[in-house]
Enzyme design. Structure first.
Site, PDB file in Angstrom:
ATOM      1  N   CYS A  76       0.860  -1.183   0.000  1.00 45.52           N
ATOM      2  CA  CYS A  76       0.000   0.000   0.000  1.00 45.52           C
ATOM      3  C   CYS A  76       0.895   1.230   0.000  1.00 45.52           C
ATOM      4  CB  CYS A  76      -0.919   0.015   1.225  1.00 45.52           C
ATOM      5  SG  CYS A  76      -1.938   1.513   1.274  1.00 45.52           S
ATOM      6  N   CYS A 224      -4.740   5.359  -5.218  1.00 46.13           N
ATOM      7  CA  CYS A 224      -4.142   4.060  -4.885  1.00 46.13           C
ATOM      8  C   CYS A 224      -2.694   4.087  -5.377  1.00 46.13           C
ATOM      9  CB  CYS A 224      -4.909   2.919  -5.542  1.00 46.13           C
ATOM     10  SG  CYS A 224      -4.158   1.298  -5.220  1.00 46.13           S
TER      11      CYS A 224
HETATM   12  N1  LIG Z   1      -4.282   1.943  -1.417  1.00 46.63           N
HETATM   13  C1  LIG Z   1      -3.127   1.126  -1.596  1.00 46.63           C
HETATM   14  C2  LIG Z   1      -3.343  -0.157  -2.259  1.00 46.63           C
HETATM   15  C3  LIG Z   1      -3.996  -1.162  -1.433  1.00 46.63           C
HETATM   16  C4  LIG Z   1      -4.066  -2.434  -2.168  1.00 46.63           C
HETATM   17  C5  LIG Z   1      -5.099  -3.316  -1.655  1.00 46.63           C
HETATM   18  N2  LIG Z   1      -6.432  -2.872  -1.952  1.00 46.63           N
HETATM   19  C6  LIG Z   1      -4.852  -4.742  -2.090  1.00 46.63           C
HETATM   20  O1  LIG Z   1      -3.921  -5.040  -2.847  1.00 46.63           O
HETATM   21  O2  LIG Z   1      -5.633  -5.582  -1.649  1.00 46.63           O
HETATM   22  C7  LIG Z   1      -1.980   1.845  -2.203  1.00 46.63           C
HETATM   23  O3  LIG Z   1      -1.890   3.046  -2.049  1.00 46.63           O
HETATM   24  O4  LIG Z   1      -1.109   1.207  -2.785  1.00 46.63           O
END
Ligand SMILES: N[C@H](CCC[C@H](N)C(=O)O)C(=O)O
EC number: 5.1.1.7
Length: 294
Positions: A76, A224
């Site tokens: 993350c 993300c």
């Molecule tokens: N918000 C995150 C990603 C989370 C990923 C998650 N949702 C998973 O792979 O299950 C980021 O900034 O990289």
């Protein structure tokens, strides 16, 4: 009842993050606590980043990552920036080596307050993403959604940044796609045995891109970080962009991704603290710190 642990509600350009201080204790934040925190308006989050004591020499902390549905995540990027900001404010230190289930990663807070996280090397083999069946070339795989003769989204690039990502390239405004409808179907498509984070990306120049992401285990988010990394790597691999790209995310924030010559992907952006409190890591029952409520 377990003793309470301090936490900070933060965000990484709109990606809602809870940084939980689990140092000096052996328990973990439970999925039940995650679900309870996510059900509250003030503590609704996309990821919990739980800071634990180091497990491996040469690293400062072990970071456990939970999605808002209580499942674990291997990476993350936006959450790591929040962790760095919180620890830098506490310790005065500017550089950190962390361990996650995906491996060791280094991060640094710059003089201007922006934070860079070295997200490691991308992986492209179908087994590493993972996919349910062999695709020799993961720059473009056969997968589509919408009417069979006129698919709305199709032929994504797939990448592992420690966690699984599919990037669908689009020509129109990213807001014109019903990602809330297609996201859940694609996240859980049988081709992705561990599910996947689903991003639509519109390349606007060799150095700029706009993305929207439906996150595995968290749904639509305002940003993300690992998806931004995956999108830039996939764009550079398919000659849509160069290796240094600025991205606009749905929260209106911007991220910079550089896929360095040594194959490491570096994510740079801001982080912000909203309030702090303490919570029970087994139940999620929490209280706001009185100082920060004033
Ligand atoms: N918000 C995150 C990603 C989370 C990923 C998650 N949702 C998973 O792979 O299950 C980021 O900034 O990289």
């Amino acid at each position: 009842m377990a003793s309470t642990a301090p936490f900070a509600k933060m965000n990484g350009i709109g990606n809602e993050i809870i940084v939980a201080d689990m140092r000096g204790r052996a328990d973990r934040v439970t999925p039940a606590a995650a679900l309870a925190l996510n059900a509250g308006a003030a503590t609704k989050f996309d990821q919990i980043m739980a800071i634990h004591d180091a497990r491996t020499p040469g690293t400062a902390y072990f970071i456990d990552i939970l999605n808002s549905d209580g499942t674990g995540a291997q990476a993350c990027g936006n959450g790591m920036r929040c962790v760095v900001q919180a620890l830098a404010a506490e310790t005065g230190q500017k550089t950190f080596a962390f361990e996650t289930v995906a491996g060791i990663l280094n991060a640094e807070e710059h003089a201007d307050g922006l934070i860079s996280v070295d997200m490691g090397k991308p992986r492209f083999d179908w087994q590493d993403i993972p996919l349910a069946e062999e695709f020799r070339d993961t720059r473009m795989i056969e997968l589509q959604i919408g009417p069979i003769d006129a698919p709305v989204l199709h032929s994504p690039s797939v990448v592992s940044m420690g966690n699984p990502h599919a990037i669908f390239w689009v020509d129109r405004d990213v807001w014109s796609y019903e990602l809330d409808r297609f996201g859940p179907l694609l996240e859980s498509h049988p081709i992705f045995p561990e599910r996947a984070n689903i991003t639509i990306a519109r390349v606007t120049s060799p150095e700029t891109m706009v993305i929207r992401t439906w996150e595995r285990g968290a749904g639509l988010t305002k940003a993300c970080g690992s998806a931004a990394c995956a999108a830039v790597v996939a764009a550079a691999r398919t000659k849509r962009t160069g290796r240094s790209v600025s991205l606009v995310t749905p929260g209106g924030g911007s991220l910079h991704v550089e896929w360095r010559g040594d194959d490491h992907v570096v994510l740079t952006g801001a982080a912000e603290c909203e309030f702090s409190g303490s919570f029970d890591p087994s139940t999620g029952v929490w209280a706001r710190d009185t100082e920060s409520a004033a």
